[in-house]
Scaffold this active site. Structure first.
Site, PDB file in Angstrom:
ATOM      1  N   CYS A 320       7.919 -68.488  35.975  1.00 35.92           N
ATOM      2  CA  CYS A 320       9.002 -68.796  34.959  1.00 35.92           C
ATOM      3  C   CYS A 320       9.027 -69.930  34.231  1.00 35.92           C
ATOM      4  CB  CYS A 320      10.328 -68.552  35.762  1.00 35.92           C
ATOM      5  SG  CYS A 320      10.205 -68.952  37.460  1.00 35.92           S
ATOM      6  N   ARG A 349       0.768 -68.664  46.655  1.00 37.16           N
ATOM      7  CA  ARG A 349       1.896 -69.168  47.380  1.00 37.16           C
ATOM      8  C   ARG A 349       1.273 -69.491  48.635  1.00 37.16           C
ATOM      9  NH1 ARG A 349       7.164 -65.792  45.698  1.00 37.16           N
ATOM     10  NH2 ARG A 349       6.968 -66.065  43.547  1.00 37.16           N
ATOM     11  N   GLN A 367       2.570 -60.485  39.960  1.00 39.92           N
ATOM     12  CA  GLN A 367       3.939 -60.020  39.776  1.00 39.92           C
ATOM     13  C   GLN A 367       4.151 -59.331  38.587  1.00 39.92           C
ATOM     14  OE1 GLN A 367       6.008 -63.901  40.337  1.00 39.92           O
ATOM     15  NE2 GLN A 367       6.812 -63.126  42.133  1.00 39.92           N
ATOM     16  N   ASP A 369       6.132 -59.281  36.412  1.00 38.94           N
ATOM     17  CA  ASP A 369       7.330 -60.401  36.115  1.00 38.94           C
ATOM     18  C   ASP A 369       7.889 -60.282  34.872  1.00 38.94           C
ATOM     19  OD1 ASP A 369       8.817 -62.603  36.774  1.00 38.94           O
ATOM     20  OD2 ASP A 369       7.301 -64.019  37.054  1.00 38.94           O
ATOM     21  N   HIS A 371      11.214 -62.223  32.252  1.00 39.74           N
ATOM     22  CA  HIS A 371      12.269 -63.128  31.920  1.00 39.74           C
ATOM     23  C   HIS A 371      13.053 -62.917  30.636  1.00 39.74           C
ATOM     24  CE1 HIS A 371       9.694 -65.195  34.845  1.00 39.74           C
ATOM     25  NE2 HIS A 371      10.904 -65.624  35.277  1.00 39.74           N
ATOM     26  N   LYS A 450      22.498 -61.556  42.363  1.00 39.84           N
ATOM     27  CA  LYS A 450      21.369 -60.870  41.852  1.00 39.84           C
ATOM     28  C   LYS A 450      21.416 -59.491  42.480  1.00 39.84           C
ATOM     29  CE  LYS A 450      19.065 -61.822  46.405  1.00 39.84           C
ATOM     30  NZ  LYS A 450      17.696 -62.316  47.302  1.00 39.84           N
ATOM     31  N   HIS A 496      15.887 -63.311  35.659  1.00 40.09           N
ATOM     32  CA  HIS A 496      14.551 -62.861  36.382  1.00 40.09           C
ATOM     33  C   HIS A 496      14.356 -61.492  36.797  1.00 40.09           C
ATOM     34  CE1 HIS A 496      13.995 -67.396  36.954  1.00 40.09           C
ATOM     35  NE2 HIS A 496      15.187 -67.361  37.092  1.00 40.09           N
TER      36      HIS A 496
END
Length: 625
Positions: A320, A349, A367, A369, A371, A450, A496
């Site tokens: 992000c 991670r 991911q 991912d 945004h 979320k 996200h």
RNA sequence: GCCGACGUAGCUCAGUUGGCAGAGCAGCUGUUUCGUAAACAGCAGGUCCGGGGUUCGAAUCCCCGCGUCGGCUCCA
């Protein structure tokens, strides 16, 4: 939730572990429940009906019988808690030595004895003082008693020689305990606290009848056969390597093919739906993560920095900050919004060694991912669009799903107004999409609410699926704005979201969902041509060429094995189609089509087969014909 | 990270009390040319997870490390 970005969704994979995780989560989130320690010793499941309640009661009683058996073997055992859980029960003990598998057999044998004796469960209500006196040699029980609320009725249950602090209820006597099997011993921290003593937990499963027990054990076997780690090796999809390092996935050609097909599909779908693709680096300076807040609150999941000409840089744990920099690279007008940046972003991670698990819990993963930067009034449509995408993906891969809306936790940032509006918007989005949802009270991230969607696989197991998170934090920290119609700067709304989660986890889950038998469009090898004798190899090759031209992934098995063995081999590799090519087929420009379901479609003209397969691929059908 | 178990050929596993490293499958080679889930024969294949120690001698016993598995914790 951590600050910054969306979750990686790394839950345990099997139902027991997931269940326990959920249970512990609920404890933490519900202080009233957590205080009610008595309940810890009883039934942890939420029975949906009377039958389930009875089953849970029986399983909890089984836990007591197990404790009784352990007491037989270890008179000085200290007892912790022994609740009923999904499919069974456990009990935690503090014992003078580690239990062996042989011990487990002995415990089970002694349990059968106690069950045979039909020992009556006797309830007694006692005063706090009596309870403390009775359990004075049981420090864990004493701790539980001391934490019971003042007005709580304290009760004990006894069967045979075994007396336990327990609120009940129990079955009448031990003969009512059904078919039991002890499954494993594992370490477990007292009250789930890693700073407190490590106890030995025995897990067992219990059912009303032997038949049900056998069926349950068969389900476990089936799950084992579908285990992505086993199939990953057998089907040559992926591996890990001790030298490369733990939690780092090596995608073999076949696994990479599956992944690439999914990535192409999902990328195309995102482009169709108005996302822009971006790419961002794998490392970023310390400054980045100072400003994003990751170093304050996410540092324990990040790897140590590397030195680049005196400045520390970090391997990225999330995408992000980089995406927000792209957003901030120019002044944005309200007319530009929404802006949707999508990236198959690879992140790293730090996960503690004991938590790693095949492809499902790893240290480096990619991911899907994205945004979304939008105006407040666009949030509803954006949320709905993501749900629609999630629904479409669920359908394509054949998952049912459940939705949860996670609301504001006690510790959180952002104005009341923002929270109320965001929660309402998410609820409205789910409702308008015609999807039922449950509320996960206080389960939101501290920076925003979320929607969590759980995929349910073919064995009924839950998998972390899409998540949609509103974030009030990062736009603040990075001062991400747009110029409104009024000519003033306004804070942009940031959402996200992932749909598949990570490629590692998603493909791992998919392997188990399909049991390794991928639908035609995803099968790394879609067809194997099997010449019956050497003289048919030439024809088989020509068939393969034509299939390849049509975009079908095909191999020719030209080895010296007999046809039967070639079929067996293709079958074990779960190849959808086995195309037998002998004299008759060569003559007719045909192939004899055999499916991995053992079905035999007989001879088909090659062109007809191509048409059938390309049709199934285009429609992403899960059927083979 | 913690508790416990485990680590021997590509895979699944055997290896006695410390005394020459084994099998099946897979692979390769040859023979066979076969009609819907295993043809036959031969060959090759080893850092016994790594390092250190004990011992005349270690796959085997001890210590340290790494990895895997079942859980816990973590993650969500």
């Amino acid at each position: 939730m951590r600050p910054g970005c969306h979750p990686n969704g790394q839950e345990g994979r099997n139902s027991l572990r997931r269940y326990l995780t959920t249970f512990i989560m609920n404890r933490k989130e519900n202080p009233i429940m957590a205080e009610n320690i008595a309940e810890l010793n009883e039934i942890e499941v939420q029975p949906a009906n009377d039958a389930e309640l009875e089953l849970a009661k029986m399983r909890h009683s089984a836990a007591h019988v197990m404790a009784e058996a352990v007491l037989d073997m270890f008179p000085n055992a200290k007892f912790a808690i022994g609740p009923a859980i999904e499919d069974g029960f456990y009990y935690d003990f503090d014992l003078p030595r580690s239990l062996t598998p042989e011990d487990l057999e002995q415990v089970e044998a002694r349990m059968r004895n106690h069950i045979k004796k039909a020992e009556v469960f006797t309830r007694n209500e006692v005063s706090r003082e009596e309870a403390l006196e009775t359990f004075k040699d049981q420090p864990y029980k004493v701790e539980l008693i001391k934490e019971l609320p003042e007005d709580e009725t304290i009760s004990t249950y006894q069967q045979g020689e075994f007396l336990d602090l327990c609120r009940g209820p129990h079955v009448d006597d031990t003969s009512k305990v059904g078919a039991v099997k002890l499954l494993s011993v594992a370490g477990a921290y007292w009250r789930g606290d890693e700073h407190r003593p490590m106890l030995q937990r025995i897990y067992g499963t219990a059912w009303n009848t032997k038949q049900e027990l056998a069926e349950h054990l068969e389900r476990r076997e089936e799950a084992l056969r579908r285990d992505h780690r086993r199939l990953g090796r057998e089907l040559d999809l992926f591996s890990t390597n001790e030298m490369i390092g733990a939690g780092l996935i090596l995608w073999h050609p076949k696994g990479a093919m599956v992944r690439n097909l999914i990535e192409r599909f999902e990328t195309d779908e995102h482009l169709k739906r108005g996302y822009d693709l971006v790419y961002t680096p794998h490392i970023a300076s310390e400054e980045t993560y100072k400003q994003s807040g990751h170093l304050e609150t996410y540092a324990e999941n990040m790897y140590s920095p590397m030195d680049i000409e005196g400045s520390p840089y970090y391997l990225k744990p999330m995408n992000c900050p980089a995406h927000i920099m792209i957003y901030n690279s120019t002044i944005r007008s309200y007319r530009d919004l929404p802006i949707r940046y999508a990236e198959l972003g690879t992140v790293y991670r730090y996960e503690r060694s004991g938590t790693l698990h095949g492809m499902l819990r790893v240290r480096g993963f990619t991911q899907d991912d994205a945004h979304i930067f939008c105006r407040p009034d666009q949030m509803l449509d954006e949320a709905k669009a993501v749900i629609d995408l999630a629904d479409y993906f669920a359908e394509v891969f054949g998952y049912r799903y459940e939705a949860y809306i996670a609301t504001r936790p006690e510790k959180s940032i952002g104005s009341d107004e923002n929270w109320v509006r965001a929660e309402a918007t998410l609820k409205q989005a789910v409702s308008e999409m015609g999807i039922g949802f449950k509320i996960d009270e206080g389960g939101g991230a501290f920076y925003g609410p979320k929607i969590d969607i759980k995929f349910l696989d073919s064995l009924g197991r839950e998998w972390t699926g899409p998540t949609i998170q509103v974030d009030f934090n990062l736009p603040e920290r990075f001062d991400a704005n747009y110029i409104g119609e009024d000519g003033q700067q306004h804070r942009v709304v940031m959402v996200h979201r992932t749909v598949l989660g990570s490629m590692e986890r998603f493909v791992g889950g998919l392997v188990e969902h399909y049991g390794g038998a991928f639908p035609v469009w995803l099968a790394p090898v879609q067809a194997v041509v099997i010449p019956i004798a050497d003289r048919h190899v030439e024809y088989a090759d020509s068939v393969a060429r034509r299939l390849k031209e049509a975009g079908i992934r095909v191999d020719v098995d030209s080895g010296s094995d007999r046809m039967q063995n070639k079929i067996r081999h293709a079958q074990l590799q779960k190849v959808p189609y086995m195309l037998v090519a002998g004299d008759r087929e060569a003559e007719a420009d045909a192939v004899a089509v055999r499916l991995r379901t053992n079905e035999n479609l007989g001879a088909q003209p090659v062109s007809e087969f191509v048409e059938m397969v390309t049709g199934l691929v285009d429609s992403k059908s899960r059927e083979l014909q």
